[in-house]
Design an enzyme around this catalytic site. Structure first.
Site, PDB file in Angstrom:
ATOM      1  N   LYS A 191      60.592  48.056  63.348  1.00  0.00           N
ATOM      2  CA  LYS A 191      60.136  46.956  62.616  1.00  0.00           C
ATOM      3  C   LYS A 191      58.418  47.216  62.280  1.00  0.00           C
ATOM      4  O   LYS A 191      57.585  47.412  63.399  1.00  0.00           O
ATOM      5  CB  LYS A 191      60.189  45.657  63.589  1.00  0.00           C
ATOM      6  CG  LYS A 191      59.706  44.596  63.119  1.00  0.00           C
ATOM      7  CD  LYS A 191      59.301  43.265  64.109  1.00  0.00           C
ATOM      8  CE  LYS A 191      58.366  42.557  63.688  1.00  0.00           C
ATOM      9  NZ  LYS A 191      56.924  42.727  63.056  1.00  0.00           N
ATOM     10  N   GLY A 198      52.442  45.310  72.257  1.00  0.00           N
ATOM     11  CA  GLY A 198      51.611  44.366  71.822  1.00  0.00           C
ATOM     12  C   GLY A 198      51.224  43.449  72.866  1.00  0.00           C
ATOM     13  O   GLY A 198      50.913  44.000  73.957  1.00  0.00           O
ATOM     14  N   SER A 199      51.626  42.145  72.766  1.00  0.00           N
ATOM     15  CA  SER A 199      51.369  41.093  73.850  1.00  0.00           C
ATOM     16  C   SER A 199      52.035  40.794  74.764  1.00  0.00           C
ATOM     17  O   SER A 199      53.171  41.264  74.700  1.00  0.00           O
ATOM     18  CB  SER A 199      50.818  39.818  72.863  1.00  0.00           C
ATOM     19  OG  SER A 199      52.188  39.296  72.607  1.00  0.00           O
ATOM     20  N   ARG A 200      51.421  40.280  75.704  1.00  0.00           N
ATOM     21  CA  ARG A 200      52.471  39.936  77.011  1.00  0.00           C
ATOM     22  C   ARG A 200      53.461  39.063  76.671  1.00  0.00           C
ATOM     23  O   ARG A 200      54.453  39.034  77.138  1.00  0.00           O
ATOM     24  CB  ARG A 200      51.505  39.500  78.006  1.00  0.00           C
ATOM     25  CG  ARG A 200      52.175  39.190  79.203  1.00  0.00           C
ATOM     26  CD  ARG A 200      51.304  38.968  80.642  1.00  0.00           C
ATOM     27  NE  ARG A 200      51.784  38.687  81.965  1.00  0.00           N
ATOM     28  CZ  ARG A 200      51.098  38.715  82.993  1.00  0.00           C
ATOM     29  NH1 ARG A 200      49.856  38.645  82.884  1.00  0.00           N
ATOM     30  NH2 ARG A 200      51.752  38.423  83.980  1.00  0.00           N
ATOM     31  N   GLY A 205      54.763  38.440  73.729  1.00  0.00           N
ATOM     32  CA  GLY A 205      55.695  39.087  72.756  1.00  0.00           C
ATOM     33  C   GLY A 205      56.726  40.049  73.520  1.00  0.00           C
ATOM     34  O   GLY A 205      57.958  40.089  73.495  1.00  0.00           O
ATOM     35  N   GLY A 206      56.130  40.820  74.357  1.00  0.00           N
ATOM     36  CA  GLY A 206      56.957  41.925  75.157  1.00  0.00           C
ATOM     37  C   GLY A 206      58.033  41.134  76.085  1.00  0.00           C
ATOM     38  O   GLY A 206      58.886  41.447  76.078  1.00  0.00           O
ATOM     39  N   GLU A 215      54.853  47.748  76.215  1.00  0.00           N
ATOM     40  CA  GLU A 215      53.233  47.840  77.025  1.00  0.00           C
ATOM     41  C   GLU A 215      52.666  46.586  76.478  1.00  0.00           C
ATOM     42  O   GLU A 215      52.538  46.229  75.156  1.00  0.00           O
ATOM     43  CB  GLU A 215      52.672  49.226  76.299  1.00  0.00           C
ATOM     44  CG  GLU A 215      51.319  49.368  76.886  1.00  0.00           C
ATOM     45  CD  GLU A 215      50.578  50.341  76.048  1.00  0.00           C
ATOM     46  OE1 GLU A 215      51.225  51.494  75.476  1.00  0.00           O
ATOM     47  OE2 GLU A 215      49.499  50.324  75.721  1.00  0.00           O
ATOM     48  N   CYS A 270      44.541  49.290  74.415  1.00  0.00           N
ATOM     49  CA  CYS A 270      45.123  48.728  75.664  1.00  0.00           C
ATOM     50  C   CYS A 270      44.367  49.229  76.845  1.00  0.00           C
ATOM     51  O   CYS A 270      44.674  48.763  77.897  1.00  0.00           O
ATOM     52  CB  CYS A 270      46.559  48.961  75.756  1.00  0.00           C
ATOM     53  SG  CYS A 270      47.002  50.471  74.477  1.00  0.00           S
ATOM     54  N   GLU A 274      44.163  39.503  80.367  1.00  0.00           N
ATOM     55  CA  GLU A 274      43.347  40.561  79.209  1.00  0.00           C
ATOM     56  C   GLU A 274      42.790  39.500  78.208  1.00  0.00           C
ATOM     57  O   GLU A 274      43.423  38.707  77.787  1.00  0.00           O
ATOM     58  CB  GLU A 274      44.266  41.472  78.875  1.00  0.00           C
ATOM     59  CG  GLU A 274      43.899  42.417  77.710  1.00  0.00           C
ATOM     60  CD  GLU A 274      44.977  43.261  77.069  1.00  0.00           C
ATOM     61  OE1 GLU A 274      44.348  44.523  76.671  1.00  0.00           O
ATOM     62  OE2 GLU A 274      45.936  42.838  76.935  1.00  0.00           O
TER      63      GLU A 274
END
Lengths: 526, 526
Positions: free
Chosen positions: B186, B243-245, B247-248, B267, B304, B396
């Site tokens: 994607k 990506g983001s927390r 999103g993950g 991650e 990151c 973060e």
């Protein structure tokens, strides 16, 4: 050795309330209740065991591996030393025969000793080192070193069907302790006395080897309360479980719903397909039928690797096999199932299969009135199209129950294998003239199973370096690991990289002169 | 090379509807919208890409490793061959400087070539063999052999901040393709043109190397629709995400809710603590302050591994460090953030920190009106007790933003490290006189982080065998793996054991005479 009916929390042994009901073993042969009554752990016991495990983690994980190895060996020696007391209690609690339990005790102690060897060899640390390249352009490279470190305290759930080898000091406990993780065991409620005996052996080894107190605890209680409380506890960092699909899935959901999700290694459900290839079947139909039923009925079929599905091409050879297997099932002696719950589930599973359309009963074993929880083996048959179209036929029936699926072509065998869920094992019986067909099936078996057998039966699981006892969902919750063999230590480890680590701060495993003599990969070469 | 604005599905290139809105890159320097407009993949495109990947899996996974290695190298050569067209498009889409993107392109192609080497060495197969012991009593042992096999088709989500190295042909794609898994990427919506260029290079390599068609596809779309559809698809067997927390975590929930849960390697979030030990700080406060701000502001802090947390003992040395770092932040040139969304999130994160009680601003960078999405670096300070008591300070803030935490004792540094969530990296700056204190901190850092640095800054991540770019939750969803370096191939593998495998059916990796010359463990010895 008198059973006390106590939780073992660190170095202490403590009773607890049985007001809300306690746990008693039931002899599945006689139906009698066995003393003592065990208490059910509540939040107090969980809190104390988890805090002790947390406190023990850093000191335990940083012990020299030789000390951890000596602890594992002392535990094995202590278990051996219990002698007949252990096998007799296990017989009473499980109905399993003495020879089987003696073999299982040997295997359990052998696992502990194997992990002591694994620790001493140091291969499990997976050390990789890359030297600094200070002159590299455009950027110098710092030195880098990787090794495996333990995850943290681990919760292990004892399994019903291996009261020693997959229980208190079973594979997951041995692997986690070897990795450097303290372990809290939830005893299986079907064999609390066996659990206490083994637990005391491990506790005594921890004391005599001067391990940190919280390295091992043993609690009794229910899956829905004690089990859930352990998996929810933020100090627990991984879970080992062998049991039902529902039980494993419930623990997995809990672990994933934590603020910090953790790995759950749940072994749950497998029907272990066995493909009889045509030339081998033609040559040996009767011998295969006998050998199949011996594997099917061993231990009343209470193995996660029990052969529950036979696939073969239609024809006279298959009919010879079915006839021989049916006769062997009819002759099979009744054996006790482990618990009343397993007995009920077996009866329900058999009834469900009986009720499915286009499934017929080939044979069933002898009935008996001499066992409280008898297993009367069942063999059914159906066609490939029926199997593919009916998911109820894909479910494991725990106990001696199998289904023969008749296929009209290799392509149809492939369709059945593709329609199937993940499995612990898959087997082909074949001779040289079958190899071309086997080549067409092997890729599908690799995709579906963790272990592929040739001309054998899946019910024996060797404890060794090459074993994989694991497989795609739902046979396990994590196909990337094994629960048996030396590779299972990897369940409880994660890698850490050290960049520009000063020699004075390096653990022995990473020191430049390799004082432990470890196998290491250095600059890409072993 | 003209951008077509098409999905790449197997060997085809196809447009799609943009009726419901499409995807355009925005130049974060100028704010201008960049042509072409990319379509959003729907169920039709997902279905076709997944079916092609499924169809490709068995043939691709069973190719000789040399063929897979040649494919990876051809992809690297094709990416190199795009030349300035690629870096120029990436500059326009990300605002990152040319030299950085050229370096990142080298790294991306280097990763692909590293995995070609990994394939040829064969170490990743982890072959373990145990010979049969037909004479063993009481039971003979069959021969057993273990090797790693690929999981199946993998979905990879491109990351915003590394448009090449963690995107279409980034680390996860390279590792999965090396492992034998087809990949569906994607594309990140912030750099669709860069994605198309790289995707076409990989597609062309797949064609020219005669790979099965579905080995690679590239789709454009939203995380909530395309991303979710890919993770739900039963043919997808693993997911790589950076990506983001939020999103993950969303992808993880979806993967776990599937009838068959699958691994997600996400991650997500890390503040990368840096501990300045007292003797080193005393000796080098000013140099450390400058070096810290150089790492903090590199690439506008969009790493990151950006150093977001400084821990040190109170005192004049810390004040010298803070003063120097503050001056450097005030002098830092404004840089563009990658996207309007990241710009908004950065502003919100800074505002949230500003509003916290007992947190003070040390310095902020220069403002500018010349960038559409500017990053104005921020440095805050607080005390250990404030940090420990306020979870909002643990989050973060993606971009150049850091917090100095003043501690009054080593014990308080330990408390901060214990209160912290899992991290990708942790760093100590120290000299010999600090080693005793470092020894007290190292075990805590090992527990919290995947990589531990000494006297360095975490923003460089070497691609090599020893690297670990991973760490405990929430830095990643699975601390047992790395996303950078040769060990990342293990994300996409699982072990299979072969019992009594006939030599005629054995793959070359397991044949008795080891025709591939693989490193193998045989009967417990290498």
């Amino acid at each position: 050795m008198t059973l006390e009916g106590h939780h073992l929390i660190g170095f202490t042994s403590q009773g607890g309330s049985t007001d809300g009901g306690g746990i008693s073993a039931i002899n599945p042969v006689s139906g009698e209740t066995l003393a003592p009554l065990y208490p059910m752990a509540g939040q107090t016991e969980v809190e104390r065991a988890c805090q002790l495990a947390e406190d023990a983690f850093l000191p335990y994980s940083r012990l020299p591996v030789a000390d951890r190895a000596a602890f594992l060996e002392a535990a094995a020696d202590n278990i051996d030393a219990i002698g007949d007391t252990l096998t007799e209690r296990a017989m009473a609690e499980t109905g399993l025969p003495k020879a089987r339990l003696e073999g299982e005790r040997g295997r359990t102690c052998g696992q502990l000793r194997l992990f002591a060897e694994v620790l001493r060899s140091g291969d499990y640390l997976g050390v990789r080192i890359e030297d600094a390249l200070p002159e590299r352009t455009p950027m110098p490279r710092p030195s880098l070193a990787q090794q495996q470190v333990p995850l943290g305290p681990v919760a292990v759930f004892g399994a019903s069907n291996f009261p020693l080898a997959f229980s208190v000091a079973g594979g997951d406990t041995a692997a986690a302790l070897a990795a450097g993780c303290p372990v809290i065991v939830k005893a299986h409620s079907a064999h609390p006395g066996t659990s206490e005996l083994v637990g005391r052996a491990v506790q005594q080894a921890a004391k005599s080897c001067s391990m940190p107190e919280g390295v091992f605890s043993l609690l009794y209680g229910s899956g829905s309360e004690l089990g859930q409380a352990l998996v929810k506890d933020p100090r627990i960092q991984a879970v080992g479980f062998t049991g039902s699909r529902n039980g494993g899935a419930a623990l997995l959901r809990t672990a994933q719903a934590r603020p910090q999700p953790i790995p759950v290694y749940a072994e749950m459900s497998s029907i272990n397909p066995v493909v009889l290839l045509p030339q081998q079947l033609e040559a040996n139909a009767e011998a295969l039928g006998d050998a199949f039923v011996a594997s099917l009925t061993m231990g009343a079929g209470q193995f996660c690797t029990n052969p529950g599905l036979i696939l073969a091409l239609s024809g006279t050879a298959l009919e010879r096999f079915v006839e021989q297997a049916g006769a062997a099932v009819r002759e099979a002696a009744p054996q006790p199932l482990l618990t009343p719950d397993i007995h009920t589930a077996y009866q329900q599973g058999v009834a469900q299969l009986t009720d499915q359309p286009d499934v017929s009963l080939v044979a069933k074993g002898k009935a008996t009135v001499h066992l409280a929880c008898p297993c009367q083996p069942h063999l059914f048959r159906t066609t490939a199209n029926t199997f593919i179209g009916n998911d109820a036929l894909h479910d494991e029936v725990f106990g001696a129950c199998a289904l023969v699926v008749e296929c009209d072509s290799v392509a149809q065998i492939q369709q059945v294998l593709t329609a199937m869920e993940g499995q612990l094992t898959a087997t082909m019986h074949l001779e040289e003239a079958d190899y071309a067909m086997a080549d067409q099936l092997l890729p599908l078996l690799e995709r579906r199973a963790g272990r592929i057998l040739f001309n054998g039966w899946p019910t024996g699981v060797e404890v060794c370096h090459s074993m994989v006892h694991g497989g795609p969902w739902p046979s396990t919750s994590d196909s990337r690991t094994t629960s048996v063999g030396s590779a299972s230590i990897q369940r409880f480890l994660r890698p850490v990289c050290y960049q520009a680590l000063p020699e004075a701060l390096a653990p022995d495993s990473l020191k430049a002169d390799n004082p432990l003599g470890l196998p290491r990969q250095v600059n890409g070469k072993r």
